[in-house]
Scaffold this motif. Structure first.
Motif, mmCIF file in Angstrom:
data_model
loop_
_atom_site.group_PDB
_atom_site.id
_atom_site.type_symbol
_atom_site.label_atom_id
_atom_site.label_comp_id
_atom_site.label_asym_id
_atom_site.label_seq_id
_atom_site.Cartn_x
_atom_site.Cartn_y
_atom_site.Cartn_z
ATOM 1 N N ASP A 1 17.364 5.795 -1.291
ATOM 2 C CA ASP A 1 16.699 4.691 -1.972
ATOM 3 C C ASP A 1 16.602 3.433 -1.118
ATOM 4 O O ASP A 1 15.659 2.644 -1.260
ATOM 5 C CB ASP A 1 17.420 4.358 -3.286
ATOM 6 N N GLU A 2 17.544 3.240 -0.199
ATOM 7 C CA GLU A 2 17.501 2.034 0.624
ATOM 8 C C GLU A 2 16.330 2.025 1.602
ATOM 9 O O GLU A 2 16.030 0.987 2.213
ATOM 10 C CB GLU A 2 18.818 1.859 1.380
ATOM 11 N N VAL A 3 15.655 3.164 1.751
ATOM 12 C CA VAL A 3 14.479 3.218 2.624
ATOM 13 C C VAL A 3 13.425 2.207 2.182
ATOM 14 O O VAL A 3 12.692 1.641 3.013
ATOM 15 C CB VAL A 3 13.897 4.651 2.635
ATOM 16 N N LEU A 4 13.328 1.954 0.879
ATOM 17 C CA LEU A 4 12.311 1.034 0.368
ATOM 18 C C LEU A 4 12.560 -0.410 0.795
ATOM 19 O O LEU A 4 11.654 -1.245 0.698
ATOM 20 C CB LEU A 4 12.267 1.098 -1.164
ATOM 21 N N ARG B 1 0.820 -1.206 0.000
ATOM 22 C CA ARG B 1 0.000 0.000 0.000
ATOM 23 C C ARG B 1 0.853 1.254 0.000
ATOM 24 O O ARG B 1 0.555 2.251 -0.660
ATOM 25 C CB ARG B 1 -0.913 0.018 1.245
ATOM 26 N N GLY B 2 1.941 1.222 0.761
ATOM 27 C CA GLY B 2 2.754 2.409 0.898
ATOM 28 C C GLY B 2 3.740 2.642 -0.223
ATOM 29 O O GLY B 2 4.277 3.751 -0.358
ATOM 30 N N HIS B 3 3.965 1.610 -1.037
ATOM 31 C CA HIS B 3 4.971 1.735 -2.090
ATOM 32 C C HIS B 3 4.715 2.935 -3.016
ATOM 33 O O HIS B 3 5.644 3.715 -3.275
ATOM 34 C CB HIS B 3 5.039 0.433 -2.896
ATOM 35 N N PRO B 4 3.489 3.150 -3.513
ATOM 36 C CA PRO B 4 3.273 4.338 -4.364
ATOM 37 C C PRO B 4 3.521 5.654 -3.635
ATOM 38 O O PRO B 4 4.003 6.615 -4.244
ATOM 39 C CB PRO B 4 1.802 4.200 -4.785
ATOM 40 N N LEU B 5 3.200 5.715 -2.321
ATOM 41 C CA LEU B 5 3.433 6.957 -1.587
ATOM 42 C C LEU B 5 4.920 7.261 -1.477
ATOM 43 O O LEU B 5 5.344 8.407 -1.672
ATOM 44 C CB LEU B 5 2.817 6.862 -0.183
ATOM 45 N N LEU B 6 5.715 6.231 -1.190
ATOM 46 C CA LEU B 6 7.143 6.480 -1.061
ATOM 47 C C LEU B 6 7.791 6.745 -2.407
ATOM 48 O O LEU B 6 8.718 7.558 -2.509
ATOM 49 C CB LEU B 6 7.820 5.315 -0.347
ATOM 50 N N ARG B 7 7.313 6.068 -3.455
ATOM 51 C CA ARG B 7 7.838 6.371 -4.791
ATOM 52 C C ARG B 7 7.528 7.825 -5.166
ATOM 53 O O ARG B 7 8.355 8.517 -5.756
ATOM 54 C CB ARG B 7 7.228 5.417 -5.828
ATOM 55 N N THR B 8 6.312 8.261 -4.845
ATOM 56 C CA THR B 8 5.956 9.655 -5.114
ATOM 57 C C THR B 8 6.826 10.597 -4.304
ATOM 58 O O THR B 8 7.311 11.623 -4.815
ATOM 59 C CB THR B 8 4.472 9.890 -4.794
ATOM 60 N N TYR B 9 7.046 10.255 -3.028
ATOM 61 C CA TYR B 9 7.863 11.140 -2.182
ATOM 62 C C TYR B 9 9.293 11.212 -2.694
ATOM 63 O O TYR B 9 9.930 12.276 -2.615
ATOM 64 C CB TYR B 9 7.839 10.658 -0.733
ATOM 65 N N ARG B 10 9.822 10.110 -3.200
ATOM 66 C CA ARG B 10 11.175 10.141 -3.752
ATOM 67 C C ARG B 10 11.275 11.213 -4.841
ATOM 68 O O ARG B 10 12.240 11.988 -4.887
ATOM 69 C CB ARG B 10 11.564 8.782 -4.327
ATOM 70 N N THR B 11 10.262 11.274 -5.737
ATOM 71 C CA THR B 11 10.267 12.280 -6.799
ATOM 72 C C THR B 11 10.007 13.666 -6.249
ATOM 73 O O THR B 11 10.666 14.640 -6.630
ATOM 74 C CB THR B 11 9.216 11.923 -7.859
ATOM 75 N N LEU B 12 9.038 13.772 -5.331
ATOM 76 C CA LEU B 12 8.730 15.071 -4.727
ATOM 77 C C LEU B 12 9.945 15.637 -4.018
ATOM 78 O O LEU B 12 10.254 16.836 -4.145
ATOM 79 C CB LEU B 12 7.569 14.895 -3.744
ATOM 80 N N TYR B 13 10.658 14.794 -3.272
ATOM 81 C CA TYR B 13 11.823 15.278 -2.525
ATOM 82 C C TYR B 13 12.872 15.847 -3.474
ATOM 83 O O TYR B 13 13.424 16.932 -3.236
ATOM 84 C CB TYR B 13 12.416 14.152 -1.682
ATOM 85 N N ALA B 14 13.133 15.120 -4.558
ATOM 86 C CA ALA B 14 14.140 15.579 -5.513
ATOM 87 C C ALA B 14 13.711 16.859 -6.218
ATOM 88 O O ALA B 14 14.513 17.779 -6.421
ATOM 89 C CB ALA B 14 14.429 14.484 -6.536
ATOM 90 N N GLN B 15 12.437 16.956 -6.569
ATOM 91 C CA GLN B 15 11.995 18.061 -7.414
ATOM 92 C C GLN B 15 11.561 19.296 -6.631
ATOM 93 O O GLN B 15 11.709 20.416 -7.127
ATOM 94 C CB GLN B 15 10.851 17.591 -8.315
ATOM 95 N N ALA B 16 11.029 19.112 -5.428
ATOM 96 C CA ALA B 16 10.470 20.253 -4.704
ATOM 97 C C ALA B 16 11.206 20.599 -3.420
ATOM 98 O O ALA B 16 11.001 21.697 -2.885
ATOM 99 C CB ALA B 16 8.995 19.982 -4.373
ATOM 100 N N LEU B 17 12.068 19.713 -2.897
ATOM 101 C CA LEU B 17 12.665 19.942 -1.588
ATOM 102 C C LEU B 17 14.186 20.010 -1.596
ATOM 103 O O LEU B 17 14.775 20.767 -0.831
ATOM 104 C CB LEU B 17 12.212 18.838 -0.617
ATOM 105 N N ASP B 18 14.834 19.222 -2.422
ATOM 106 C CA ASP B 18 16.298 19.133 -2.413
ATOM 107 C C ASP B 18 16.881 20.049 -3.482
ATOM 108 O O ASP B 18 16.996 19.678 -4.649
ATOM 109 C CB ASP B 18 16.722 17.679 -2.648
#
Length: 445
Positions: A204-207, A22-39
């Protein structure tokens, strides 16, 4: 704290497996969000929330960070934090195909703006999160309400050619996509800002380990339980709360008893194995993507979709077909020792309201294939295609360029190894969606 009722190891393990899926799509989305909007040190950083970033050129094999890239449209990306207030998305009038998808934190679609759904006219659209109870101002062409407090905007604007003039014209359209917070659009006082979040640093190892649930706990704070969510979501959230994963962002696996952590690790391994198996068994990707009403309780399908294409669109917008095996059952097909062809009969070309294309990807990784023509897809818009004598169309799928001129004109270059071909039909006609039209086989020569 862990609820004593969940001491049963089998219960913890099963919950962890379901929660990982269930959480896999949320974390995949956060990986992209973090790179594009936060880092701001990441090469993909777009400038924070509420800022559009437009890709200025089509993807090439050099873009190794792209997953299953679409080379027929250019992407536009933005992220919105909807906690304090809604945002207004404005689009210009245009002639070409375009779509802007509002994607929720779990990668489901809250709404689509574009040629198929809202037409070619200019318009302003409100994007409002689950906490907003206000009244939309006048003058809006539409309102999109989301279940999550963080959302992404994934835009696609069609590229009709690769000349400098084509790219300049497309950029002129992209530059007119505009984002404004509601108070700026309405000319009212700005609301109090949302509390500053402590964004966890992505790795990435968080997954792969129990820290997955620390991130999931944080992200669930942006995804409140509401009446519109399916019962399966509510039931799983209840079991996660018993484990201390409740959206407050305070889950700390280090304080768990060793036997609980061991069962969480086993559950993660089970979830990963389930996703790996589902990806290997996937036969049809046409209905992987959609809205919460369409896919809200099918968590495994959502995880597969997030793994294959985090920006995938629902079938009614873009129908996805995939030649993942040849007509003799070889999965995946391999171009190192044989050539292939795809033949569309005269009356069986892909029925598209807008356009269609077949794109080649090298496996593993779904990367574009370097070739002498710099050709990564073939479709109805490809210049110079040669029709068969009966009016049909044959695509020659092979590693080396065909010697015959007519075959070379219709060449879809393959890698020297395993591959998959993805068919995209933008604006599929009814016979595609109801199954009356099917893609022809990938046939070894």
């Amino acid at each position: 704290m862990v609820n004593p009722a969940l001491v049963d190891p089998a219960t913890i393990r099963a919950t962890a497996a379901e929660a990982w899926i269930r959480g896999h799509p949320l974390l995949r989305t956060y990986r992209t969000l973090y790179a594009q909007a936060l880092d701001d040190a990441d090469p993909g950083y777009v400038g924070g929330f509420g800022v559009f970033h437009h890709t200025a050129r089509p993807a090439t094999p050099a873009d190794t960070d792209a997953v299953t890239p679409d080379v027929d449209t250019l992407p536009s990306r933005a992220w919105l934090d909807l906690r304090a207030e809604p945002w207004v998305l404005s689009v210009p009038a245009q002639d070409g195909y375009h779509v802007l998808a509002v994607q929720e934190l779990d990668a489901l679609h809250a709404g689509l703006i574009g040629s198929r759904t809202t037409g070619q006219d200019a318009g302003d659209y409100l994007v409002a999160g689950p906490d907003w109870q206000g009244e939309p101002p006048s003058g809006l062409k539409g309102v999109i309400r989301t279940a999550t407090r963080l959302v992404g905007l994934a835009g696609r604007t069609r590229l009709t050619g690769n000349t400098p003039a084509d790219l300049t014209a497309l950029r002129a359209v992209q530059d007119q996509y505009r984002l404004r917070p509601l108070h700026e659009y309405a000319g009212t006082r700005a609301p109090a800002p949302a509390p500053e979040a402590v964004w966890p640093v992505w790795r990435d190892e968080v997954l792969e380990g129990v820290e997955f649930f620390t991130f999931l706990d944080f992200l669930l704070g942006f995804f409140p339980l509401t009446d519109g969510l399916p019962p399966a979501e509510t039931e799983l959230r209840g079991r996660l709360t018993d484990l201390g994963i409740d959206g407050r962002g305070e889950f700390e696996p280090a304080v768990l008893p060793l036997e609980v952590r061991a069962e969480l690790d086993r559950g993660i391994a089970d979830g990963r194995a389930r996703l790996t198996r589902a990806l290997a068994e996937l036969r049809d990707c046409a209905e992987l993507f959609g809205s919460r009403e369409q896919l809200g309780a099918d968590f495994l399908r959502q995880a597969v979709a997030a793994e294959l294409d985090p920006y995938g669109l629902p079938a009614e917008e873009v129908w996805y077909g995939r030649w993942a095996a040849d007509s003799e059952g070889r999965r995946p097909p391999n171009a190192s020792d044989r050539d292939h062809l795809i033949r569309f009969a005269p009356d069986a070309l892909p029925p598209a309201r807008f356009f269609w294309s077949a794109t080649m990807y090298a496996l593993p990784g779904h990367r574009l294939v370097d070739n002498t023509l710099d050709r990564y897809s073939v479709g109805g818009h490809t210049p110079g295609l040669v029709r068969d004598g009966d009016g049909g169309l044959t695509l020659y799928v092979q590693h080396k360029r065909p010697a015959a001129a007519d075959h070379s004109a219709n060449w879809l270059p393959a890698p020297d190894g395993p591959f998959a071909v993805v068919l995209r039909i933008h604006g599929p006609e009814a016979e595609v969606l109801d199954g009356r039209w099917q893609p022809p086989p990938l046939t070894p020569r």
